[in-house]
Design an enzyme around this catalytic site. Structure first.
Site, PDB file in Angstrom:
ATOM      1  N   ASP A  99      16.690  30.127 -47.041  1.00 29.35           N
ATOM      2  CA  ASP A  99      16.064  31.201 -46.267  1.00 29.35           C
ATOM      3  C   ASP A  99      17.076  31.725 -45.249  1.00 29.35           C
ATOM      4  O   ASP A  99      17.852  32.634 -45.550  1.00 29.35           O
ATOM      5  CB  ASP A  99      14.794  30.648 -45.617  1.00 29.35           C
ATOM      6  CG  ASP A  99      14.062  31.676 -44.787  1.00 29.35           C
ATOM      7  OD1 ASP A  99      14.192  32.871 -45.066  1.00 29.35           O
ATOM      8  OD2 ASP A  99      13.348  31.288 -43.830  1.00 29.35           O
ATOM      9  N   THR A 103      19.604  25.223 -42.655  1.00 26.08           N
ATOM     10  CA  THR A 103      19.457  23.836 -43.120  1.00 26.08           C
ATOM     11  C   THR A 103      20.584  23.459 -44.078  1.00 26.08           C
ATOM     12  O   THR A 103      21.207  22.398 -43.938  1.00 26.08           O
ATOM     13  CB  THR A 103      18.091  23.665 -43.820  1.00 26.08           C
ATOM     14  OG1 THR A 103      17.081  24.035 -42.892  1.00 26.08           O
ATOM     15  CG2 THR A 103      17.867  22.236 -44.293  1.00 26.08           C
ATOM     16  N   PRO A 156       3.599  25.193 -55.161  1.00 27.00           N
ATOM     17  CA  PRO A 156       2.363  24.543 -55.621  1.00 27.00           C
ATOM     18  C   PRO A 156       2.130  23.192 -54.948  1.00 27.00           C
ATOM     19  O   PRO A 156       0.978  22.793 -54.758  1.00 27.00           O
ATOM     20  CB  PRO A 156       2.580  24.387 -57.135  1.00 27.00           C
ATOM     21  CG  PRO A 156       4.053  24.536 -57.355  1.00 27.00           C
ATOM     22  CD  PRO A 156       4.557  25.409 -56.268  1.00 27.00           C
TER      23      PRO A 156
HETATM   24  P1  5GP Z   1      16.455  27.675 -43.829  1.00 28.81           P
HETATM   25  O1  5GP Z   1      15.900  28.745 -42.939  1.00 28.81           O
HETATM   26  O2  5GP Z   1      17.221  26.674 -43.049  1.00 28.81           O
HETATM   27  O3  5GP Z   1      17.254  28.255 -44.986  1.00 28.81           O
HETATM   28  O4  5GP Z   1      15.211  26.953 -44.483  1.00 28.81           O
HETATM   29  C1  5GP Z   1      14.654  25.822 -43.876  1.00 28.81           C
HETATM   30  C2  5GP Z   1      13.487  25.285 -44.601  1.00 28.81           C
HETATM   31  O5  5GP Z   1      12.369  26.083 -44.250  1.00 28.81           O
HETATM   32  C3  5GP Z   1      13.528  25.297 -46.120  1.00 28.81           C
HETATM   33  O6  5GP Z   1      14.184  24.189 -46.669  1.00 28.81           O
HETATM   34  C4  5GP Z   1      12.039  25.261 -46.419  1.00 28.81           C
HETATM   35  O7  5GP Z   1      11.539  23.953 -46.385  1.00 28.81           O
HETATM   36  C5  5GP Z   1      11.445  26.074 -45.279  1.00 28.81           C
HETATM   37  N1  5GP Z   1      11.220  27.452 -45.730  1.00 28.81           N
HETATM   38  C6  5GP Z   1      11.950  28.557 -45.481  1.00 28.81           C
HETATM   39  N2  5GP Z   1      11.417  29.625 -46.075  1.00 28.81           N
HETATM   40  C7  5GP Z   1      10.319  29.189 -46.741  1.00 28.81           C
HETATM   41  C8  5GP Z   1       9.340  29.825 -47.574  1.00 28.81           C
HETATM   42  O8  5GP Z   1       9.357  31.033 -47.858  1.00 28.81           O
HETATM   43  N3  5GP Z   1       8.342  29.033 -48.042  1.00 28.81           N
HETATM   44  C9  5GP Z   1       8.262  27.698 -47.789  1.00 28.81           C
HETATM   45  N4  5GP Z   1       7.251  27.035 -48.307  1.00 28.81           N
HETATM   46  N5  5GP Z   1       9.177  27.064 -47.022  1.00 28.81           N
HETATM   47  C10 5GP Z   1      10.195  27.798 -46.514  1.00 28.81           C
END
Ligand code: 5GP
Length: 175
Positions: A99, A103, A156
């Site tokens: 996202d 991370t 899911p």
């Molecule tokens: P980052 O922002 O560091 O790339 O993402 C961190 C974490 O946020 C991801 O590993 C995930 O667990 C959660 N995350 C970010 N975007 C989404 C999304 O659209 N849906 C879900 N379910 N989790 C998300």
């Protein structure tokens, strides 16, 4: 309000199968995979069906209990005897979604401290949006099963009612 995209287990399994084919075709043959928990656990397990490599797990927390980001990521759980397990090994890091990239970037920097021979990344989904961090230069291989717009992905395994979840996915033409 952010658009939601509901994914079924079947779609995710197909995406992982396609990812596995891409990874195998690239010639990258990991010694070990590292799943970022908890979102990366199920994708990593499905990938193991194809790549047949052991899975190590790490827990990284970005969102607080209030579902809001406060500061940077932190370790909830890390690999035991990490030096022995990673030094000189080819590592494939797996997560469900890239996202903001915070991370992945954090986790890669931490893992690179243990001097793997190579570290590559596979995610189910990459949101095509401006990222808040970048992958370290040492990371030469990155695979995303699918590129998405900046939607909220609903997996899911987060569903309390899996039938309602699948109905939402199907209504939008996904199965
Ligand atoms: P980052 O922002 O560091 O790339 O993402 C961190 C974490 O946020 C991801 O590993 C995930 O667990 C959660 N995350 C970010 N975007 C989404 C999304 O659209 N849906 C879900 N379910 N989790 C998300």
């Amino acid at each position: 309000m952010t658009t939601k995209r509901f994914f079924t287990y079947e779609e995710i399994h197909r995406t992982v199968a396609a990812l596995a084919r891409e990874i195998q075709a690239s010639g990258f043959d990991p010694d070990v995979t590292v799943a970022i928990g908890t979102g990366g656990f199920i994708p990593a397990r499905i990938l193991k069906t194809y790549l047949k490599k052991p899975i190590l797990t790490v827990g990284i927390k970005l969102y607080g209990d209030d579902n809001v980001i406060h500061g940077g990521p932190s370790k909830v759980q890390w690999i035991d005897e990490v030096e022995r397990k990673l030094k000189g090994r080819r590592v494939l890091l797996i997560d469900e979604v890239d996202d903001t990239r915070t991370t992945l970037a954090y986790c890669l920097r931490e893992l690179l401290n243990h001097e793997p021979a190579e570290i590559a990344v596979a995610v189910l989904h990459c949101k095509d949006k401006p990222k808040r961090d970048e992958l370290p230069g040492a990371v030469k291989r990155y695979w995303a099963g699918q590129h998405l717009q900046d939607v909220w992905v609903v997996y899911p395994w987060d569903a309390e009612d899996i039938d309602a979840h699948c109905a939402q996915a199907e209504q939008a033409g996904h199965r």
